[in-house]
Design an enzyme around this catalytic site. Structure first.
Site, PDB file in Angstrom:
ATOM      1  N   LYS A  43       0.795  -1.191  -0.042  1.00  0.00           N
ATOM      2  CA  LYS A  43      -0.030  -0.019   0.132  1.00  0.00           C
ATOM      3  C   LYS A  43       0.965   1.151  -0.087  1.00  0.00           C
ATOM      4  CE  LYS A  43      -4.478   0.912   0.061  1.00  0.00           C
ATOM      5  NZ  LYS A  43      -5.566   0.110  -0.272  1.00  0.00           N
ATOM      6  N   ASP A  84      -6.909   4.297  -4.506  1.00  0.00           N
ATOM      7  CA  ASP A  84      -7.615   4.031  -3.197  1.00  0.00           C
ATOM      8  C   ASP A  84      -8.362   5.525  -3.053  1.00  0.00           C
ATOM      9  OD1 ASP A  84      -7.770   1.971  -0.926  1.00  0.00           O
ATOM     10  OD2 ASP A  84      -7.507   3.977   0.004  1.00  0.00           O
TER      11      ASP A  84
END
Ligand code: 2IT
Length: 445
Positions: A124, A164
């Site tokens: 991430k 995201d």
């Protein structure tokens, strides 16, 4: 493994990283019993290795705003675990981004990606950059500056970022453009790309569609149909949009969406026009949902309230981590909600999950429910590697069968003696077993 002991040592080492500690605790509590039946895991220190990211890359991002002022942000990529495939996971641009948030998201991503059945590890990244109110030109300059630092650390077989919160099609375009410029190669190094340069059909819808398919599976176990049910959704971004589209198509009524400013009570459900307008609202970059009720007179804006104050059969948080508190869950339960499918990553606080479970309300965690997004990213990687495109129908069929197998894995590992399914346990154990076995097979690293 003793969860309390592992947590105590992580707590001492990272006392300020509360989201990361919360995500680790949830997984360890779920897997403890199974783990302790496998002495080979303990011997190989699988948990101790798994809770520490392989590496965290931190960099400064310097860019110039429309007034000619120099701005400085921090960029990160957490490469958490690549035991089963290249690091894979989104980039988040939001002022709250810090190592704790990205470590929690990266940690969750390991198990989610394992559940998809595709060969993807967990990662991430993102930045504390705030896209709110920024012009297209500012977004482009920021994305270019971000990629100027990130590009050496990613690659189609190394680490494949995606979107995201705060990173959608526009941002992926700018990031991909800069990567291509720097490397002189057109590779599938990001997913969520536009259709003209290597993107996959159905990727924008995939998280919300997959979540709705997952809910259908949960309902099937109760011999219920989604048609005619009232669903309260939170958020109004890409994920909420996908849920609204598929749930409406299947005959459910989405009676709430929300923003940081309040909730839209939408008793008649969605229409195509309303669903399209969600995209317009999102693109305006203002992060307010109130204009929805000015445009659609049968909807009402309630300032300062959350979607969980609206009476519904099913609650689907689609906004942000920890968006649902124990009190919110209790309000839902008191209003008759009987199923909660968490779509946001760690959208429910531990007290909310406990409230659902102790009231025998079906609850499924984000890492299972929202895995359709990254799964379709995996399908985009496959199409890029094969240099061809699948039709929307082909992608949707594959997404369907992936969500089927994720649900089946939750049932396999989460079935309880009373015939119910503990989806939190099921998802965590199923994801963990695959990663642990892959780590064992590849030696001490
Ligand atoms: O949380 C997630 O799974 C995502 N933001 C999607 C990640 C991806 O690589 O598609």
């Amino acid at each position: 493994m003793n969860t309390a002991k592992v947590m105590a040592s992580l707590q001492a080492k990272y006392p300020a990283e509360k989201e990361y500690l919360q995500a680790v605790r949830e997984v360890l509590e779920s897997i403890e019993d199974v783990y302790n039946k496998h002495p080979e895991f303990e011997e190989a220190k699988i948990v101790e290795r798994l809770v520490e990211p392989d590496r965290i890359i931190t960099f400064r991002v310097t860019w110039v705003d429309d007034e000619g002022q120099i701005q400085v942000n921090t960029g990160y990529r957490v490469q958490f675990n690549n035991a089963i495939g290249p690091y894979k996971g989104g980039l988040r641009f939001h002022p709250s981004v810090n190592p704790s948030i990205l470590k929690f998201l990266g940690f969750e991503q390991i198990f989610k990606n394992a559940l998809t059945t595709l060969p993807m590890g967990g990662g991430k990244g993102g930045s504390d950059f705030n896209p709110k109110g920024k012009s297209d030109a500012e977004i482009m300059r920021f994305c270019q500056a971000f990629m100027l630092e990130l590009w050496r650390n990613i690659g189609p077989d190394m680490d494949v970022p995606a979107g995201d919160i705060g990173v959608g099609g526009r941002e992926i375009g700018f990031l991909n453009g800069m990567y291509k410029k720097l490397t002189r190669e057109h590779q599938g190094v990001l997913t969520g790309k536009g259709l003209t340069y290597g993107g996959s059909l159905v990727r924008p819808e995939a998280t919300g569609y997959g979540a709705t398919y997952f809910v259908q599976h949960m309902l099937q176990r109760m011999n219920k149909d989604i048609k005619g049910l009232d669903i309260a959704v939170s958020g109004f971004g890409n994920v909420a949009w996908g849920v609204c589209k598929k749930a409406t198509e299947l005959g459910a009524r989405v009676v709430a969406i929300s923003g940081p400013d309040g909730v839209i009570y939408n008793p008649n459900g969605m229409t195509d026009e309303k669903i399209d307008y969600m995209l317009e609202l999102r693109a305006s970059n203002n992060d307010v949902v109130a204009p929805f009720a000015q445009k659609f007179k049968d909807a009402q804006f309630i300032p300062g309230k959350k979607s969980w104050s609206i009476k519904c059969d099913i609650a689907m948080p689609c906004a942000f981590q920890n968006e649902m508190s124990e009190e919110d869950a209790k309000e839902l339960i008191a209003n008759g909600t009987w199923l909660c499918a968490e779509v946001s990553n760690m959208g429910c606080q531990p007290g909310a999950i406990e409230a659902f479970q102790s009231s025998k309300i079906m609850f499924a965690p984000g890492k299972a429910v929202n895995a359709g997004g990254v799964a379709t990213s995996g399908l985009e990687m496959t199409q890029n590697a094969m240099h061809l495109n699948w039709t929307a129908k082909e992608v949707d069929q594959k997404l369907h069968s992936i969500m089927d197998s994720i649900h089946a894995a939750c049932v396999k590992y989460g079935s309880q003696p009373d015939g119910t399914v503990n989806y939190v346990k099921g998802a965590n154990i199923a994801g963990f077993m695959k990663v642990a076995e892959a780590m064992l097979a590849q030696g001490v690293l």
